[in-house]
Design an enzyme around this catalytic site. Structure first.
Site, PDB file in Angstrom:
ATOM      1  N   CYS A   1      -1.708   1.460   7.942  1.00 16.51           N
ATOM      2  CA  CYS A   1      -2.326   2.790   7.995  1.00 16.51           C
ATOM      3  C   CYS A   1      -1.286   3.873   8.327  1.00 16.51           C
ATOM      4  CB  CYS A   1      -3.495   2.799   8.962  1.00 16.51           C
ATOM      5  SG  CYS A   1      -4.733   4.033   8.511  1.00 16.51           S
TER       6      CYS A   1
ATOM      7  N   HIS B   1      -6.559  -1.558   6.978  1.00 15.60           N
ATOM      8  CA  HIS B   1      -6.368  -2.332   8.212  1.00 15.60           C
ATOM      9  C   HIS B   1      -6.667  -3.818   7.971  1.00 15.60           C
ATOM     10  CE1 HIS B   1      -5.833   1.065  10.983  1.00 15.60           C
ATOM     11  NE2 HIS B   1      -6.627   1.706  10.143  1.00 15.60           N
TER      12      HIS B   1
ATOM     13  N   GLU C   1      -5.691  -6.237   9.539  1.00 16.31           N
ATOM     14  CA  GLU C   1      -5.843  -6.972  10.801  1.00 16.31           C
ATOM     15  C   GLU C   1      -7.300  -7.267  11.126  1.00 16.31           C
ATOM     16  OE1 GLU C   1      -4.706  -3.862  10.482  1.00 16.31           O
ATOM     17  OE2 GLU C   1      -5.392  -2.534  12.101  1.00 16.31           O
TER      18      GLU C   1
END
Ligand code: GLN
Length: 534
Positions: free
Chosen positions: A382, A511, A513
């Site tokens: 990001c 994102h 993650e």
């Protein structure tokens, strides 16, 4: 009949109730049940999107674009399934809905009261969270006895009264070992359970959080004074990896006892994936040294890594998968701004996670430049992608004054600029849940690191941002060696960039993650760890 497990906390906050909740979920799943999880936060905020990360930790984003508490991330990582809006409730949501209904005359002239109107709304939300699953585990935020969360406890009491066979109450509380005594004390747990009793709630299980395992004598005392069977007192000591907790709880048969109490048919559990994972985590191997350069690490005298918890966990998942031991170092971007990039020498890889605002930004840009010129594997998430574009524009293309308009609204070269609809929203002060949020498809270009990692052309990833790559600069940056490795399916919005002539330089607008779990590490994190291991 859907079943409800409520997990409350006592004595101190920050006990790891979320991990207990998630671990029990993993156990029940391993017994063949479909498990949902829910977090209840007592804040008046509608969601966690507007809370400072240094105040509340990471904002976790769900597929359907909810900005939630980081515990939803824990649940997803342990359950390996996505959760949604229905899996998160705040006091603000409950009040907003009840007041909306009142204004819409949906209570048809009734006197609208905390009980039953708030409690019924809360119960309605418990029910939405369990829809489609056999059981929902609901974590009640805060600790018992707080004024702010009382209404949620009350709702659990009412639900248990209505459906006694479908509700289990678990209380997680802290057992201190005062330094001067050197002995584990149970009284705070006893008092915490008394407090629950005074609200009309009798826990079925007491989970004792402590530094060391709880001995039999302590279990007996808690059983006697808290009115539970000794087997229902569970020890949950500190361990080196949170992913061990499912095994620890399962070894004490918490799952079987909960299943029995709920009148479900107990099935043997298959914990092999968790056992294999823990073996992998504990296997002594070489460190993989990763620097995470961010801006939210310190608050006063404290270091907070909670702000990046999903990033940190995702890096760990990938390191274990490539057979290396994750050795993460948090580096405050301000430190690089002050003292230069020397601090970054000797790392196998550099990660820049998401962020907002201007503090530490030049330090982050310098760190990215260091990774680029020294050919150290770089992975940007990001803001880490946006600032990589700024760095490239400034130092490779030679665009002096290149910036994101988030930092400099009058930047000479706004290579990152605000998304058009975001500009309108910000002018209206429409800040709540108004970013580009949730899952969007991304088209990954052939012949790139990303394409190789994903092994697919179309992938879906979660987003949370207001700024985007400025296409006016696309041709210029590409001509200088920037690779546009992923875009929205229409080709318009740049979602992934890579660099030519670099072992691994991958930065994404989204994102990833949020979609990594220990049993299924995210492909891009995996590719980064592989590159770093080389
Ligand atoms: N601040 C940037 C934006 O709003 C990046 C956001 C992020 O890193 N989550 O676009």
């Amino acid at each position: 009949m859907p079943k409800y497990i409520f997990v409350s906390g006592g004595v101190i906050s920050g006990l790891g109730k979320g991990i207990t909740t998630a671990s029990l979920g993993a156990i029940l799943q391993s017994k063949g049940f479909s498990v949902s999880a829910m977090k209840v936060d007592m804040y008046l905020n509608i969601d966690a999107g507007t809370i400072r990360p240094s105040e509340h930790g990471e904002v976790f984003v769900t597929e359907d674009g909810l900005e939630s508490d980081q515990d939803l991330g824990n649940y997803e990582r342990f359950l390996g399934r996505p959760l949604h809006r229905v899996n998160y409730m705040t006091t603000g949501q409950v009040y907003a809905e009840v007041i909306r209904k009142e204004r819409a005359f949906e209570y048809e002239g009734e006197d609208v009261e905390a009980i039953p109107h708030l409690t019924d709304e809360i119960i309605r939300r418990f029910k939405s969270a369990v829809k489609g699953s056999d059981v929902v585990i609901v974590e009640l935020g805060g600790t018992v006895g707080e004024y702010q969360n009382g209404i949620f406890f009350e709702a659990t009491r009412i639900l248990k009264m209505r459906e006694p066979k479908n509700v289990v109450q678990i209380h997680v509380a802290y057992l201190p070992v005062p330094g001067n005594l050197g002995e584990m004390k149970t009284k705070p747990v006893q008092q915490s359970v008394r407090m629950l009793n005074s609200m009309g709630i009798q826990p079925d299980f007491v989970v004792g959080r402590s530094e060391e395992p709880m001995d039999d004598k302590r279990k007996e005392r808690i059983a006697l004074f808290c009115n539970v069977e000794k087997e229902a007192v569970i020890s949950n000591p500190n361990v080196s990896s949170i992913y061990e907790i499912p095994l620890i709880l399962e070894a004490q048969r918490l799952g079987d006892m909960v299943v029995k109490k709920l009148g479900l048919k107990a099935r043997a559990s298959d914990m092999k994936p968790w056992k294999d994972l823990v073996a992998k985590i504990k296997k002594p191997t070489e460190d993989l040294k990763i620097a995470v350069v961010g801006k939210y690490f310190t608050t006063g005298g404290f270091v907070l890594s909670d702000v990046y918890i999903s990033v940190i966990e995702a890096i760990k998942h990938a390191c274990w998968a490539v057979g290396r031991k994750p050795a993460l170092t948090w580096i405050d971007a301000m430190e690089i701004e002050k003292n230069g990039t020397d601090r970054l020498k000797g790392f196998d890889g550099i990660v820049v996670p998401g962020g907002f605002g201007s503090r530490g930004i030049e330090g982050i840009i310098a760190a990215i430049g260091f990774a680029r010129t020294n050919k150290i594997p770089y992975y940007g998430l990001c803001y880490g992608m946006q600032l990589a574009c700024v760095e490239f524009a400034r130092n490779v293309v030679g665009l002096k004054g290149a910036n994101t308009t988030e930092i400099d609204t009058k930047a000479k070269h706004p290579v990152i600029h605000v998304m058009p609809d975001q500009e309108k929203k910000m002018l209206k002060k429409d800040y709540g849940a108004s970013m580009r949020l949730g899952s969007w498809d991304c088209k990954v270009a052939p012949g790139t690191h990303s394409r190789k990692a994903y092994g697919a052309e179309i992938v879906s990833e979660r987003h949370r941002h207001r700024y985007e790559f400025n296409n006016d600069y696309r041709d210029q940056l590409v001509a200088a060696g920037l690779v546009v490795a992923g875009t929205t399916p229409d080709g318009h919005l740049v979602e992934i960039i890579e660099l030519k002539d670099h072992p691994f330089f991958v930065a994404v607008q989204f994102h990833p993650e949020f979609q990594s779990s220990p049993l299924k590490p995210h492909p891009l994190f995996l590719a980064f760890a592989k590159a770093a291991a080389k």
